[in-house]
Design a protein around this motif. Sequence first.
Motif, PDB file in Angstrom:
ATOM      1  N   LEU A  31      39.389 -19.792 -31.922  1.00  0.00           N
ATOM      2  CA  LEU A  31      39.420 -21.104 -30.640  1.00  0.00           C
ATOM      3  C   LEU A  31      41.141 -20.900 -30.375  1.00  0.00           C
ATOM      4  N   VAL A  32      41.534 -20.545 -29.211  1.00  0.00           N
ATOM      5  CA  VAL A  32      42.479 -20.180 -28.175  1.00  0.00           C
ATOM      6  C   VAL A  32      42.720 -21.567 -27.210  1.00  0.00           C
ATOM      7  N   ALA A  33      43.954 -22.549 -28.049  1.00  0.00           N
ATOM      8  CA  ALA A  33      44.907 -23.474 -27.335  1.00  0.00           C
ATOM      9  C   ALA A  33      45.608 -23.467 -26.210  1.00  0.00           C
ATOM     10  N   ASP A  34      46.015 -24.409 -25.677  1.00  0.00           N
ATOM     11  CA  ASP A  34      47.308 -24.367 -24.564  1.00  0.00           C
ATOM     12  C   ASP A  34      47.482 -23.009 -23.913  1.00  0.00           C
ATOM     13  N   ILE A  35      46.252 -23.143 -22.808  1.00  0.00           N
ATOM     14  CA  ILE A  35      46.216 -20.961 -22.501  1.00  0.00           C
ATOM     15  C   ILE A  35      46.307 -21.535 -21.246  1.00  0.00           C
ATOM     16  N   ASP A  36      46.510 -20.806 -20.195  1.00  0.00           N
ATOM     17  CA  ASP A  36      46.455 -21.339 -18.693  1.00  0.00           C
ATOM     18  C   ASP A  36      45.335 -20.923 -18.305  1.00  0.00           C
TER      19      ASP A  36
ATOM     20  N   PRO B  37      32.853 -14.260 -29.741  1.00  0.00           N
ATOM     21  CA  PRO B  37      33.021 -15.802 -30.357  1.00  0.00           C
ATOM     22  C   PRO B  37      34.612 -15.950 -30.203  1.00  0.00           C
ATOM     23  N   ALA B  38      35.241 -16.006 -28.527  1.00  0.00           N
ATOM     24  CA  ALA B  38      36.501 -16.409 -28.890  1.00  0.00           C
ATOM     25  C   ALA B  38      36.423 -18.089 -27.186  1.00  0.00           C
ATOM     26  N   LEU B  39      36.805 -18.666 -27.670  1.00  0.00           N
ATOM     27  CA  LEU B  39      36.776 -19.667 -27.000  1.00  0.00           C
ATOM     28  C   LEU B  39      38.182 -20.530 -26.722  1.00  0.00           C
ATOM     29  N   PRO B  40      38.448 -20.273 -24.726  1.00  0.00           N
ATOM     30  CA  PRO B  40      39.307 -21.236 -24.845  1.00  0.00           C
ATOM     31  C   PRO B  40      38.994 -22.144 -24.784  1.00  0.00           C
ATOM     32  N   ILE B  41      39.914 -22.934 -24.790  1.00  0.00           N
ATOM     33  CA  ILE B  41      40.405 -24.339 -24.684  1.00  0.00           C
ATOM     34  C   ILE B  41      41.584 -25.217 -23.847  1.00  0.00           C
ATOM     35  N   ILE B  42      41.609 -25.338 -22.295  1.00  0.00           N
ATOM     36  CA  ILE B  42      42.032 -25.743 -21.435  1.00  0.00           C
ATOM     37  C   ILE B  42      42.679 -27.045 -21.180  1.00  0.00           C
ATOM     38  N   ARG B  43      43.487 -27.137 -20.812  1.00  0.00           N
ATOM     39  CA  ARG B  43      44.311 -29.115 -21.009  1.00  0.00           C
ATOM     40  C   ARG B  43      43.980 -28.869 -19.207  1.00  0.00           C
ATOM     41  N   TYR B  44      43.373 -30.767 -18.966  1.00  0.00           N
ATOM     42  CA  TYR B  44      43.454 -31.072 -17.590  1.00  0.00           C
ATOM     43  C   TYR B  44      43.826 -32.548 -17.210  1.00  0.00           C
TER      44      TYR B  44
ATOM     45  N   ALA C  41      45.638 -10.891 -25.714  1.00  0.00           N
ATOM     46  CA  ALA C  41      46.293 -10.657 -24.372  1.00  0.00           C
ATOM     47  C   ALA C  41      47.158 -12.235 -24.119  1.00  0.00           C
ATOM     48  N   ALA C  42      45.989 -12.424 -24.596  1.00  0.00           N
ATOM     49  CA  ALA C  42      46.637 -14.641 -24.760  1.00  0.00           C
ATOM     50  C   ALA C  42      47.270 -15.024 -25.875  1.00  0.00           C
ATOM     51  N   ARG C  43      47.200 -14.213 -26.956  1.00  0.00           N
ATOM     52  CA  ARG C  43      48.393 -14.430 -27.837  1.00  0.00           C
ATOM     53  C   ARG C  43      49.952 -13.998 -27.298  1.00  0.00           C
ATOM     54  N   VAL C  44      49.570 -12.914 -26.623  1.00  0.00           N
ATOM     55  CA  VAL C  44      50.863 -12.633 -25.903  1.00  0.00           C
ATOM     56  C   VAL C  44      50.889 -13.426 -25.208  1.00  0.00           C
ATOM     57  N   SER C  45      50.859 -13.964 -24.599  1.00  0.00           N
ATOM     58  CA  SER C  45      50.845 -15.131 -23.422  1.00  0.00           C
ATOM     59  C   SER C  45      51.427 -15.980 -23.671  1.00  0.00           C
ATOM     60  N   GLY C  46      51.440 -16.406 -24.781  1.00  0.00           N
ATOM     61  CA  GLY C  46      51.961 -17.534 -25.427  1.00  0.00           C
ATOM     62  C   GLY C  46      51.129 -18.706 -25.376  1.00  0.00           C
ATOM     63  N   ALA C  47      49.660 -18.346 -25.701  1.00  0.00           N
ATOM     64  CA  ALA C  47      48.534 -19.338 -26.322  1.00  0.00           C
ATOM     65  C   ALA C  47      48.986 -19.936 -27.618  1.00  0.00           C
ATOM     66  N   ARG C  48      48.414 -20.594 -27.993  1.00  0.00           N
ATOM     67  CA  ARG C  48      47.956 -21.110 -29.570  1.00  0.00           C
ATOM     68  C   ARG C  48      46.570 -21.020 -30.018  1.00  0.00           C
ATOM     69  N   ILE C  49      46.387 -20.052 -31.340  1.00  0.00           N
ATOM     70  CA  ILE C  49      45.393 -19.474 -32.262  1.00  0.00           C
ATOM     71  C   ILE C  49      45.489 -20.545 -33.142  1.00  0.00           C
ATOM     72  N   LEU C  50      44.145 -21.646 -32.298  1.00  0.00           N
ATOM     73  CA  LEU C  50      43.886 -22.261 -33.447  1.00  0.00           C
ATOM     74  C   LEU C  50      42.978 -21.650 -34.743  1.00  0.00           C
ATOM     75  N   LEU C  51      42.370 -20.781 -34.176  1.00  0.00           N
ATOM     76  CA  LEU C  51      40.904 -20.204 -35.980  1.00  0.00           C
ATOM     77  C   LEU C  51      41.079 -19.061 -35.259  1.00  0.00           C
ATOM     78  N   GLY C  52      40.745 -18.163 -35.926  1.00  0.00           N
ATOM     79  CA  GLY C  52      40.398 -17.071 -35.744  1.00  0.00           C
ATOM     80  C   GLY C  52      42.090 -15.812 -35.571  1.00  0.00           C
ATOM     81  N   GLY C  53      41.151 -15.154 -34.430  1.00  0.00           N
ATOM     82  CA  GLY C  53      42.521 -13.776 -33.853  1.00  0.00           C
ATOM     83  C   GLY C  53      42.893 -12.708 -34.829  1.00  0.00           C
ATOM     84  N   ASP C  54      42.392 -13.100 -36.328  1.00  0.00           N
ATOM     85  CA  ASP C  54      42.572 -12.264 -36.687  1.00  0.00           C
ATOM     86  C   ASP C  54      41.584 -10.904 -37.686  1.00  0.00           C
ATOM     87  N   PRO C  55      41.132 -10.141 -36.782  1.00  0.00           N
ATOM     88  CA  PRO C  55      40.309  -9.466 -37.666  1.00  0.00           C
ATOM     89  C   PRO C  55      40.240  -8.445 -38.521  1.00  0.00           C
ATOM     90  N   ASP C  56      39.525  -8.287 -39.309  1.00  0.00           N
ATOM     91  CA  ASP C  56      40.005  -7.075 -40.614  1.00  0.00           C
ATOM     92  C   ASP C  56      39.842  -6.208 -40.139  1.00  0.00           C
TER      93      ASP C  56
END
Length: 469
Positions: free
Chosen positions: A361-366, A379-386, A334-349
């Motif tokens: 790791l998920v960046a640029d997320i609301d 094992p998924a961490l959102p990183i939010i700007r302030y 859902a974060a990927r679809v929203s436009g967040a940037r996946i820095l690492l992972g998010g691609d299970p085999d």
Amino acid sequence: METYDALLASITPTSGPTRTVLDPATGDPVGEAPVHTLEDLELAVGAAQAAQPAWAALGHDARSAALLKAADAVERSAEELARLLSREQGKPLNGPNARFEVGACAAWLRTTATTELKPETVVDDGETYAELHYKPIGVVGAIGPWNWPMMITIWQIAPALRMGNTVVVKPSKMTPLSVLALVKVLNEELPGGVLNIISGDREVGARLAEHPAVGKIMFTGSTAAGRAIIKSSADTVKRLTLELGGNDAGIVLPDADPKAIAEGLFWGAFINTGQTCAALKRLYVHDDIYDAVCDELTNVAKTMPMGNGLDENNVLGPLQNKAQYDIVAQLVEAARVSGARILLGGDPDPDQPGYFYPTTLVADIDNDNPLVAEEQFGPALPIIRYSTVDEAVAHANALEVGLGASVWSSDPAAAREVAARIQAGTVWINKHGAVDPRVPFGGAKQSGYGLEFGVEGLKALGVPQVING
């Protein structure tokens, strides 16, 4: 000391219904767990009731000595317990995982046994003399989770036993074997009936929570389950200690050194593959150092091997169960679809056996994205700007939970000022989730109530009595 096979055999039922426990890394059977009934629960509670007066009469010194011997027993079987825990829960032997958890069991037993709790003189002014004492409650029900099954069981039972109570343990149906084995080892040094265990389904846990002979429930788990326990315990006015869900925030101040804090941030978030109530689950980073923190954290995360827990090289393992895997996968997608940037992972085999979800790791997320607002417990961490500290504190305080939080800065005094504004039971400075058996721990808001650990934890397992005169 028993071999692993002998320890497993000693807790394998020879009659009655059972449930096969599977290894979350491979899907292979680990062992058979008993499925106890309500009748079995009555027997366990009856045994605890019968044993409690004599256990209480031993006094603090004798009970503490017994807990110290129990700690020795855990250490004698440490490797076997760690292997069983790794196979059942999934966490690796190495890193802050299975061997670490078993070691913490012994450490908590010893610290609890040696923490002093003396009668407190409340008033002594020449006219009035009043002392505050703590008496045993009676029988305590200990209902544990699947993420740290052994360690949290010890958090519950060590102070309960120390204070003269007897205990009935109800482990999660996801991880019963490791707790059955732990209780078996502890009972090598404890009198009969003092520590009892019931491995059953939800109806057994519900009955334990409402049982009229049980004076207190200690529970670690979800906020929803905690609410149910509050309701079911109400008719008998039970005492409760509830450590419930969290969605811990971390705030990185603009003066922090990204490289210096990166490994601490990683383990704050990804200890036990993110399956920890007081793990860092949403990270707020100031604009000035946002990209640098993302880069340094990604560099650290890339070096942490994930795989089967019995492989000595791994420090991250699978998620413990399919339901939790699906929650993490859905939130990241859902974060990927929203436009967040996946820095690492998010691609299970999809072809990999077991419930392995890669370190993500998920960046640029609301801030209102579900990966931020809901507890992912994986094992998924959102990183939010302030932009301003006021904004970061408002975001950290916006949710209905408040178990833990952290502030990261090169200026400890400035960090403490920010920490004091955060609504959480514990706020760490330049670390996250570091619990200590000497330091009280508990949640704010809907993360529960009651304190564990240290002197306050002992008091919570007693009935206060004032002797006045």
